[in-house]
Scaffold this motif. Structure first.
Motif, PDB file in Angstrom:
ATOM      1  N   ALA A  24       0.822  -1.200   0.000  1.00  0.00           N
ATOM      2  CA  ALA A  24       0.000   0.000   0.000  1.00  0.00           C
ATOM      3  C   ALA A  24       0.862   1.258   0.000  1.00  0.00           C
ATOM      4  CB  ALA A  24      -0.931  -0.016   1.215  1.00  0.00           C
ATOM      5  N   ASP A  25       2.027   1.192   0.642  1.00  0.00           N
ATOM      6  CA  ASP A  25       2.926   2.345   0.699  1.00  0.00           C
ATOM      7  C   ASP A  25       4.320   1.897   0.278  1.00  0.00           C
ATOM      8  OD1 ASP A  25       4.357   4.612   1.161  1.00  0.00           O
ATOM      9  OD2 ASP A  25       3.565   4.972   3.179  1.00  0.00           O
ATOM     10  N   PRO A  26       4.578   1.801  -1.030  1.00  0.00           N
ATOM     11  CA  PRO A  26       5.879   1.295  -1.486  1.00  0.00           C
ATOM     12  C   PRO A  26       7.047   2.173  -1.080  1.00  0.00           C
ATOM     13  CG  PRO A  26       4.581   2.148  -3.327  1.00  0.00           C
ATOM     14  CD  PRO A  26       3.677   2.088  -2.158  1.00  0.00           C
ATOM     15  N   LEU A  27       6.815   3.494  -0.945  1.00  0.00           N
ATOM     16  CA  LEU A  27       7.912   4.363  -0.544  1.00  0.00           C
ATOM     17  C   LEU A  27       8.331   4.075   0.892  1.00  0.00           C
ATOM     18  CD1 LEU A  27       9.854   6.692  -1.019  1.00  0.00           C
ATOM     19  CD2 LEU A  27       8.011   8.275  -0.389  1.00  0.00           C
ATOM     20  N   ALA A  28       7.369   3.923   1.778  1.00  0.00           N
ATOM     21  CA  ALA A  28       7.696   3.632   3.177  1.00  0.00           C
ATOM     22  C   ALA A  28       8.420   2.300   3.298  1.00  0.00           C
ATOM     23  CB  ALA A  28       6.423   3.622   4.024  1.00  0.00           C
ATOM     24  N   LEU A  29       7.966   1.310   2.530  1.00  0.00           N
ATOM     25  CA  LEU A  29       8.626   0.002   2.559  1.00  0.00           C
ATOM     26  C   LEU A  29      10.058   0.110   2.052  1.00  0.00           C
ATOM     27  CD1 LEU A  29       8.565  -3.070   2.960  1.00  0.00           C
ATOM     28  CD2 LEU A  29       7.626  -3.259   0.648  1.00  0.00           C
ATOM     29  N   ALA A  30      10.230   0.809   0.929  1.00  0.00           N
ATOM     30  CA  ALA A  30      11.566   0.964   0.357  1.00  0.00           C
ATOM     31  C   ALA A  30      12.497   1.699   1.304  1.00  0.00           C
ATOM     32  CB  ALA A  30      11.485   1.696  -0.981  1.00  0.00           C
ATOM     33  N   MET A  31      11.992   2.721   1.981  1.00  0.00           N
ATOM     34  CA  MET A  31      12.831   3.504   2.882  1.00  0.00           C
ATOM     35  C   MET A  31      13.219   2.722   4.131  1.00  0.00           C
ATOM     36  SD  MET A  31      13.637   6.303   1.507  1.00  0.00           S
ATOM     37  CE  MET A  31      14.260   7.219   2.917  1.00  0.00           C
ATOM     38  N   SER A  32      12.373   1.790   4.551  1.00  0.00           N
ATOM     39  CA  SER A  32      12.693   1.012   5.753  1.00  0.00           C
ATOM     40  C   SER A  32      13.574  -0.180   5.439  1.00  0.00           C
ATOM     41  CB  SER A  32      11.397   0.528   6.423  1.00  0.00           C
ATOM     42  OG  SER A  32      10.755  -0.464   5.632  1.00  0.00           O
ATOM     43  N   SER A  33      13.619  -0.604   4.177  1.00  0.00           N
ATOM     44  CA  SER A  33      14.351  -1.821   3.815  1.00  0.00           C
ATOM     45  C   SER A  33      15.053  -1.612   2.484  1.00  0.00           C
ATOM     46  CB  SER A  33      13.385  -3.015   3.735  1.00  0.00           C
ATOM     47  OG  SER A  33      14.074  -4.221   3.508  1.00  0.00           O
ATOM     48  N   HIS A  34      16.298  -1.095   2.546  1.00  0.00           N
ATOM     49  CA  HIS A  34      17.064  -0.874   1.324  1.00  0.00           C
ATOM     50  C   HIS A  34      18.556  -1.002   1.619  1.00  0.00           C
ATOM     51  CE1 HIS A  34      16.935   3.233   3.092  1.00  0.00           C
ATOM     52  NE2 HIS A  34      18.186   3.307   2.642  1.00  0.00           N
ATOM     53  N   ALA A  35      19.335  -1.203   0.577  1.00  0.00           N
ATOM     54  CA  ALA A  35      20.784  -1.362   0.729  1.00  0.00           C
ATOM     55  C   ALA A  35      21.475  -0.966  -0.559  1.00  0.00           C
ATOM     56  CB  ALA A  35      21.135  -2.801   1.096  1.00  0.00           C
ATOM     57  N   VAL A  36      22.671  -0.432  -0.418  1.00  0.00           N
ATOM     58  CA  VAL A  36      23.547  -0.165  -1.557  1.00  0.00           C
ATOM     59  C   VAL A  36      24.556  -1.297  -1.650  1.00  0.00           C
ATOM     60  CG1 VAL A  36      25.424   1.307  -2.382  1.00  0.00           C
ATOM     61  CG2 VAL A  36      23.301   2.330  -1.556  1.00  0.00           C
ATOM     62  N   ILE A  37      24.691  -1.872  -2.821  1.00  0.00           N
ATOM     63  CA  ILE A  37      25.613  -2.993  -3.026  1.00  0.00           C
ATOM     64  C   ILE A  37      26.701  -2.554  -3.991  1.00  0.00           C
ATOM     65  CG2 ILE A  37      25.814  -5.391  -3.776  1.00  0.00           C
ATOM     66  CD1 ILE A  37      22.720  -5.544  -3.106  1.00  0.00           C
ATOM     67  N   LEU A  38      27.940  -2.751  -3.604  1.00  0.00           N
ATOM     68  CA  LEU A  38      29.083  -2.374  -4.419  1.00  0.00           C
ATOM     69  C   LEU A  38      29.628  -3.599  -5.145  1.00  0.00           C
ATOM     70  CD1 LEU A  38      30.993  -0.057  -1.889  1.00  0.00           C
ATOM     71  CD2 LEU A  38      29.151   0.538  -3.491  1.00  0.00           C
ATOM     72  N   MET A  39      30.091  -3.387  -6.362  1.00  0.00           N
ATOM     73  CA  MET A  39      30.621  -4.470  -7.192  1.00  0.00           C
ATOM     74  C   MET A  39      32.048  -4.154  -7.615  1.00  0.00           C
ATOM     75  SD  MET A  39      29.512  -5.694 -11.023  1.00  0.00           S
ATOM     76  CE  MET A  39      30.219  -4.192 -11.684  1.00  0.00           C
ATOM     77  N   TYR A  40      32.942  -5.096  -7.378  1.00  0.00           N
ATOM     78  CA  TYR A  40      34.329  -5.002  -7.795  1.00  0.00           C
ATOM     79  C   TYR A  40      34.656  -6.171  -8.731  1.00  0.00           C
ATOM     80  CZ  TYR A  40      34.692  -1.972  -3.642  1.00  0.00           C
ATOM     81  OH  TYR A  40      34.502  -0.995  -2.705  1.00  0.00           O
ATOM     82  N   HIS A  41      35.824  -6.103  -9.350  1.00  0.00           N
ATOM     83  CA  HIS A  41      36.345  -7.231 -10.132  1.00  0.00           C
ATOM     84  C   HIS A  41      37.772  -7.568  -9.701  1.00  0.00           C
ATOM     85  CE1 HIS A  41      32.963  -6.287 -12.864  1.00  0.00           C
ATOM     86  NE2 HIS A  41      33.077  -7.545 -13.261  1.00  0.00           N
ATOM     87  N   ARG A  42      38.698  -6.670 -10.017  1.00  0.00           N
ATOM     88  CA  ARG A  42      40.123  -6.884  -9.731  1.00  0.00           C
ATOM     89  C   ARG A  42      40.599  -5.887  -8.678  1.00  0.00           C
ATOM     90  NH1 ARG A  42      42.244  -9.489 -14.584  1.00  0.00           N
ATOM     91  NH2 ARG A  42      40.702  -9.383 -16.280  1.00  0.00           N
ATOM     92  N   PHE A  43      41.644  -6.289  -7.969  1.00  0.00           N
ATOM     93  CA  PHE A  43      42.191  -5.467  -6.901  1.00  0.00           C
ATOM     94  C   PHE A  43      43.707  -5.345  -7.085  1.00  0.00           C
ATOM     95  CE2 PHE A  43      38.424  -7.675  -5.556  1.00  0.00           C
ATOM     96  CZ  PHE A  43      37.676  -6.732  -4.873  1.00  0.00           C
ATOM     97  N   GLY A  44      44.177  -4.128  -7.337  1.00  0.00           N
ATOM     98  CA  GLY A  44      45.608  -3.914  -7.486  1.00  0.00           C
ATOM     99  C   GLY A  44      46.190  -4.428  -8.790  1.00  0.00           C
TER     100      GLY A  44
END
Length: 350
Positions: A24-44
């Motif tokens: 019913a309130d997708p914004l409230a749900l998104a704001m309470s349950s979200h994450a930023v995921i970072l993606m790498y491949h090679r290091f150095g």
């Protein structure tokens, strides 16, 4: 066969990009349950800047992430909470790397382990089996797993799955699963699309393997209500490896959208409208939509048409070229330096 798979994918995802039965309130749900995921491949591995993060950049990023402002959680926990709509702390971050390059073991994991930060490694099995130079060995993967690294799947031969026949796609994914069972005694629950490329037909095949979630290579914020088989990740490399870029990514907030068109991200040259007109409806309650900005992967501005009722049409300035192209849209928030972020990747085939 491919038409049947396409129909199955559309029925299963309804549409492929949107969560079935929005709350019913997708914004409230998104704001309470979200994450930023970072993606790498090679290091150095400084000779390959497009897929490499320099060690001094990575060290600075880890120091920032471990300083106390951010909550770095493992991808299995993030996925489980997103699927259930359970709360996640604001500024939750997940860390991942694709392809199983040796530097994940020699450079990344010692640093992550010392910092106490969880990590997911998406492994393409064929390069490991072939003992290619610069890739991990199964012994190293087993050691990382024993020390707490989550092992995810990345296909067998690291193919572009939408470019394959359904039969070839099935065979590649089955081989990947078999090799994990043989070498690790179990199969992964998380999958990363090779090259970030997918379409409705490949999604339908992938769903049959029992994965909990699949990740792309397009920027954006994962949130409860987002399609779980095309979760976004912010790519990190030498060009996008500064602390300013890191903070821009990990401070991002979700821009929850629904009713995305076209329903399939596959563009066939000469058969599918190109450039695609990306349509979506922004969840009620999102402010400052007049300040929305959208860009292609190379940074070209994209025209935005306000259709009313929180509905928008986004038209790229020129046709997309193979093999892929991305669109990112951001909206500033009232909190200084934080933007709502939505991204999507199109697969382009000749």
């Amino acid at each position: 066969m491919r038409k049947l798979l396409l129909l199955c994918a559309l029925l299963a995802s309804a549409p492929a990009h949107a969560a079935a039965g929005p709350p019913a309130d997708p914004l409230a749900l998104a704001m309470s349950s979200h994450a930023v995921i970072l993606m790498y491949h090679r290091f150095g591995e400084d000779g390959i800047p497009s897929t490499n993060i320099r060690l001094e950049q990575f060290d600075a990023q880890l120091a920032a992430l471990a300083a106390g402002k951010y909550h770095v959680l493992g991808l299995p926990e993030i996925v489980a909470r997103l699927k259930k709509g359970e709360p996640l702390p604001d500024r939750t971050v997940g860390l991942s790397a694709d392809d199983a390059y040796a530097s994940s073991f020699t450079e990344a994991w010692p640093r992550l382990k010392k910092a106490g930060l969880p990590f997911t490694l998406f492994v393409a099995t064929e390069p490991v089996d072939q003992k290619l130079r610069g890739y991990l060995t199964w012994d190293q993967i087993r050691r990382m797993k024993a020390e707490g690294v989550t092992i995810g799947a990345h296909g067998n031969a690291h193919p572009s799955l939408p470019a394959m026949t359904p039969e070839a796609m099935q065979a590649d994914l089955e081989t990947s699963m078999r090799r994990f069972r043989e070498e690790l005694g179990e199969t992964p629950k998380l999958f990363a699309w090779p090259f970030g490329e997918w379409d409705a037909a490949s999604m339908a095949v992938l769903r049959g393997f029992g994965y909990a979630a699949a990740f792309g290579q397009h920027s954006g914020v994962a949130y409860a209500g987002h399609g779980m088989f095309w979760l976004p990740r912010f790519p990190m490399n030498e060009h996008y490896g500064s602390l300013d870029r890191l903070h821009q990514a990990v401070e991002a907030l979700p821009l929850p959208v629904s009713d995305i068109t076209p329903q399939d991200v596959l563009i066939r040259l000469g058969q599918t409208p190109n450039p695609p007109v990306l349509g979506f409806t922004v969840a009620p309650g999102v402010e400052r939509l007049k300040q929305m900005r959208c860009y292609t992967g190379p940074g070209e501005a994209v025209a935005i048409t306000d259709l009313g009722g929180q509905r928008f049409a986004v038209t790229p300035p020129k046709a997309f070229a193979p093999p892929r192209e991305r669109i990112s849209c951001t909206v500033p928030t009232q909190e200084q330096g934080r933007f709502r972020w939505f991204g999507i990747q199109f697969t382009v085939q000749k």
